[in-house]
Scaffold this active site. Structure first.
Site, short mmCIF file in Angstrom:
data_model
loop_
_atom_site.label_atom_id
_atom_site.label_comp_id
_atom_site.label_asym_id
_atom_site.label_seq_id
_atom_site.Cartn_x
_atom_site.Cartn_y
_atom_site.Cartn_z
N SER A 20 -3.64 0.25 1.46
CA SER A 20 -3.07 1.56 1.76
C SER A 20 -3.94 2.73 1.29
O SER A 20 -3.62 3.88 1.58
CB SER A 20 -1.67 1.69 1.13
N LYS A 38 6.27 6.11 -3.10
CA LYS A 38 5.07 6.96 -3.03
C LYS A 38 5.44 8.43 -2.88
O LYS A 38 4.78 9.31 -3.45
CB LYS A 38 4.18 6.50 -1.88
#
Length: 813
Positions: free
Chosen positions: A682, A725
């Site tokens: 990611s 996140k």
């Protein structure tokens, strides 16, 4: 005149310590426990002077307050070597006998016994008769050591080394197990020759007794046959049982067990097994080891809740109120429990669900399970699986093993006293395996609703129905849970808390709890909402509230100290004076980066403890086209960095970078906090952004954070952990988040108050990321370029400006 001085020196005034049933000889070292008041006073006086004390034995050990007539006249002058005070006023002393002495008169009897004694000075006796007596005594003592087997051979070796006849008799006497009168007789023999003769006589008598005992034992062993031996033992047992008041007839025990089995309402199979064990027990001799094993087994069978269960609270509103009272937020979990209650109300025979709470530490997984038990009005059992390696911890040990017991599941059910408790299997992801088996495999049967109705423990050996149990497991992450085990559980992910949720939890739960635990009242200590917010922002950085609670506890401790000094004081802890209590802030709240920089991009990462920001740093220097990756990166992240570099090389002209930069430039990609392992795809777009920034001298906007996987063609692929996140980006003070367009659906899980503070940029291609994240180039003087770089780009500022004035085709909207 000299003779008179010698006599005066041998007469002393000393505190007396009367002994019970103990004789201390000269040269003998012994521990004594002293508890009587006069004796303690005698010890204390001796310690206050020169540690010398007189030891004499009482004629009757039962006498508590002995007088002059109750104590032998001959004793030992001794020195106190060590003193230790024990609980209860008792003193333990280590004494060493020095010399014989005779009591001349009693000076005081209270508060301690003080006597005047005359020390006996041993004369130097050397003659053939004495030598003969010594040799005879040593030979007798050697035979005594061999026959009795109670004195180690090393003792005999040390005795043989003694040359002084008086010391020899005293040393041997101290090692013999004799009557007090015999030892006192030896002590009172002041003449050395007489003492040798007395000890020789006593030792000869003791050896004769030992020899007779040995002969009797040998003769009895030979005469007793096996049947006679068993009969003798049985008669002894009967006599002992009769003296103890126990029933002679073993049928009474069997009848008592049968009555208990009938009342226990056991399943048919279990009842038959229990009755068979009772029959076995009745046929066994009473004291054989197997009988104890059978009794223990029957005790466990009868103690288990085969038919006992609590009635569920099916009042949905009340259960929901209890869940809300104990925990703030966690709506998904609460919704699942309410659904279970609703189905239980409609379908009475529903099997218990198996739920797995997955989330970072400190979010309330364990306490939530306890709250669920309270809401359902069920018993609660907790089993910690952290570090469990042995399969027998789950299934138990077979009865053939010494000290065998059921597994901890069965033990927990016995403790609960109910067959339908809420059973928490804590830290299920922390199990491991070794040569003793795999506990995770043993849990496959326990956590399978289709199989656990007939769970069989190795110790119990009969099926036990676990289908009524509400199993709840907890874990910090799913990657350590075996796939077959994970497949059997309904996973509910519990993410980290937002700042608003933490604030409410602190004000509504943590602050009142800590004030109560520290004995403080709400009126004495005021902690404002702004104080809690600063605590969250600058003193903790976590997904849960565990460290937040510790900081609140620290505030309470310091407040308690201040209030104890001044009970009238009232404390108001504000955001402004918080550092005076907790010190300087530990974290910087605000932007992940203080300023927009070249070659530094802020990424977003997911960990077991929640989301976090991840800085990616890129530096380049003249070289040979090498790529260095540091920061303890995993294989996937290294491959992602390679893919990012390939993308940048393939798009160099469009990105305002020299086409052949890779030939003469070394690139170093570093992810700070190098001691922490990092992996995953990611960070792909973050690495590509940092590379582009470093090579084109375009700073990355400081308020932008990003996450997404990159392909060689520049496509941005979706990633996981979006909610965590976004919470991390909000905690770090970022205002813009770039994320894959395919993750748009995941934004529904982000709390509304967080979404209000963030601007989301959904992208499908890396060109969109570059356009959103990078600023105009920084005009700096470039270093002297290598000869191979074309002259058109030798000076950095004009060339960069010129290239960027023409909009590259890939960045067109």
């Amino acid at each position: 005149m000299a003779e008179e001085e010698k006599i005066r020196q041998t007469i002393q005034e000393l505190p007396l310590l009367p002994l019970r049933g103990i004789i201390v000889f000269p040269y003998m070292v012994m521990h004594l426990d002293v508890g009587r008041e006069r004796s303690v006073n005698a010890i204390e006086e001796a310690m206050a002077q020169d540690r010398i004390i007189f030891l004499a034995t009482q004629k009757e050990a039962q006498t508590d307050q002995p007088g002059a007539e109750d104590i032998y006249q001959i004793g030992v002058i001794a020195e106190i070597k060590q003193l230790l005070k024990l609980p209860g006023g008792t003193i333990r002393v280590l004494v060493e006998g020095l010399a014989r002495a005779e009591i001349l008169e009693y000076i005081d009897m209270e508060p301690l016994i003080r006597v005047r004694v005359r020390e006996h000075i041993e004369p130097d006796v050397k003659s053939n008769a004495v030598e003969a007596l010594m040799r005879s005594l040593i030979n007798q003592f050697e035979q005594y050591v061999k026959i009795s087997k109670k004195i180690p051979p090393e003792t005999f070796v040390s005795v043989v080394a003694v040359e002084d006849p008086g010391r020899l008799t005293d040393t041997i006497s101290s090692h013999l197990t004799l009557k007090t009168q015999d030892k006192q007789r030896i002590l009172e023999a002041l003449d050395v020759t007489e003492r040798l003769e007395i000890l020789t006589e006593i030792l000869a008598r003791e050896m004769e007794i030992l020899e007779l005992e040995r002969k009797i034992n040998v003769r009895v062993r030979k005469q007793m046959e096996k049947t006679q031996k068993e009969y003798y033992l049985r008669e002894q047992i009967k006599a002992i049982q009769k003296e103890l008041g126990e029933k002679e007839d073993r049928q009474a025990e069997g009848e008592d067990l049968r009555n208990k089995i009938a009342k226990a309402k056991l399943p048919k199979e279990v009842e038959e097994k229990a009755l068979r064990e009772v029959e076995r027990l009745e046929k066994m001799p009473p004291m054989v080891a197997e009988a104890t094993v059978v009794r223990n087994y029957l005790d466990w069978l009868l103690a288990l809740p085969w038919a006992k269960q609590t009635k569920d609270r099916l009042d949905i509103d009340k259960a929901e109120a209890i869940l809300n009272e104990d925990h703030f937020g966690l709506d998904k979990v609460k919704e699942r429990i309410i659904e279970y209650l609703a189905i239980r109300k409609l379908a009475q025979k529903m099997k218990g669900p198996i739920i797995c709470f997955v989330g970072p530490p400190g979010v309330g997984k364990t306490s939530l399970a306890r709250s669920i038990a309270r809401a359902l009005e069920r018993k609660f059992v907790r089993l910690s699986l952290g570090g469990v390696r042995d399969e027998a911890e789950i299934r138990g040990h077979r009865r053939t093993y010494v000290g065998a017991m059921p597994g901890r599941l069965i033990q927990g059910l016995r403790t609960a006293g109910s067959k339908n408790p809420v059973f928490l299997l804590d830290e299920i992801d922390k199990m491991s395996m070794d040569f003793r088996g795999d506990p995770a495999s043993a849990l496959l049967e326990v956590l399978d609703p289709e199989q656990n109705s007939t769970f069989s423990d190795h110790f119990i050996e009969v099926p036990f129905d676990l289908s009524k149990v509400l199993f709840i497991t907890t874990a910090n992450g799913m990657h350590n849970i075996p796939r077959p085990l994970l497949d059997r559980m309904e996973v509910i992910y519990i993410p980290g808390y937002t700042e608003e949720e933490k604030t409410r939890i602190a004000l509504d739960h943590l602050v009142p709890k800590q004030l109560k635990e520290h004995g403080l009242k709400k009126e004495q200590v005021q902690i404002s909402e702004n104080t809690v917010r600063r605590l969250i922002r600058e003193y903790t950085r976590e997904a849960g509230v565990r460290n937040l609670e510790r900081e609140i506890a620290s505030l309470c401790r310091k407040s308690a100290r201040a209030i104890v000094k001044n009970p009238e004081r009232r404390l108001s802890i504000s955001a402004g004076n918080l550092p005076s209590y907790l010190g300087i802030p530990r974290f910087r709240y605000g932007l992940a980066e203080a300023e927009s920089q070249v070659g530094v991009a802020t990424g977003l990462a997911w960990t077991e403890t929640g989301g976090d920001t991840l800085a990616i740093e890129v530096a380049h220097m003249p070289g040979k086209g090498n790529l260095a990756l540091t920061g303890k990166l995993g294989d996937v992240m290294k491959e992602s960095a390679q893919a990012s570099l390939t993308y940048v090389r393939s798009r160099a002209r469009e990105l305002g970078i020299a086409d052949n930069f890779h030939q003469n430039t070394d690139i170093h990609i570093h992810v700070p906090e190098g001691a922490i392992p990092k992996d995953g795809p990611s960070a792909g777009i973050t690495i590509a952004t940092a590379l582009t920034s470093a090579l084109s001298r375009r700073p990355v906007r400081r308020e932008v954070a990003m996450t997404g996987e990159i392909t060689l063609r520049g496509r941005v692929l979706p990633v996981g952990g979006i909610k965590e996140k976004m919470l991390a980006a909000n905690r770090a003070g970022c205002t813009t988040v770039i994320l894959p367009a395919e993750n748009k659906k995941d934004l529904e899980e982000v709390p509304a108050n967080v979404k209000k503070k963030l601007r989301f940029v959904l992208v499908e291609h890396m060109d969109q990321v570059i356009r959103e994240a990078l600023l105009e180039p920084v005009p700096v003087q470039a270093p002297e370029p290598p000869e191979t770089i074309p002259a058109a780009i030798e000076t950095s500022v004009p060339v960069y400006q010129g290239m960027l004035e023409e909009t590259p085709p890939g960045l067109q909207t």
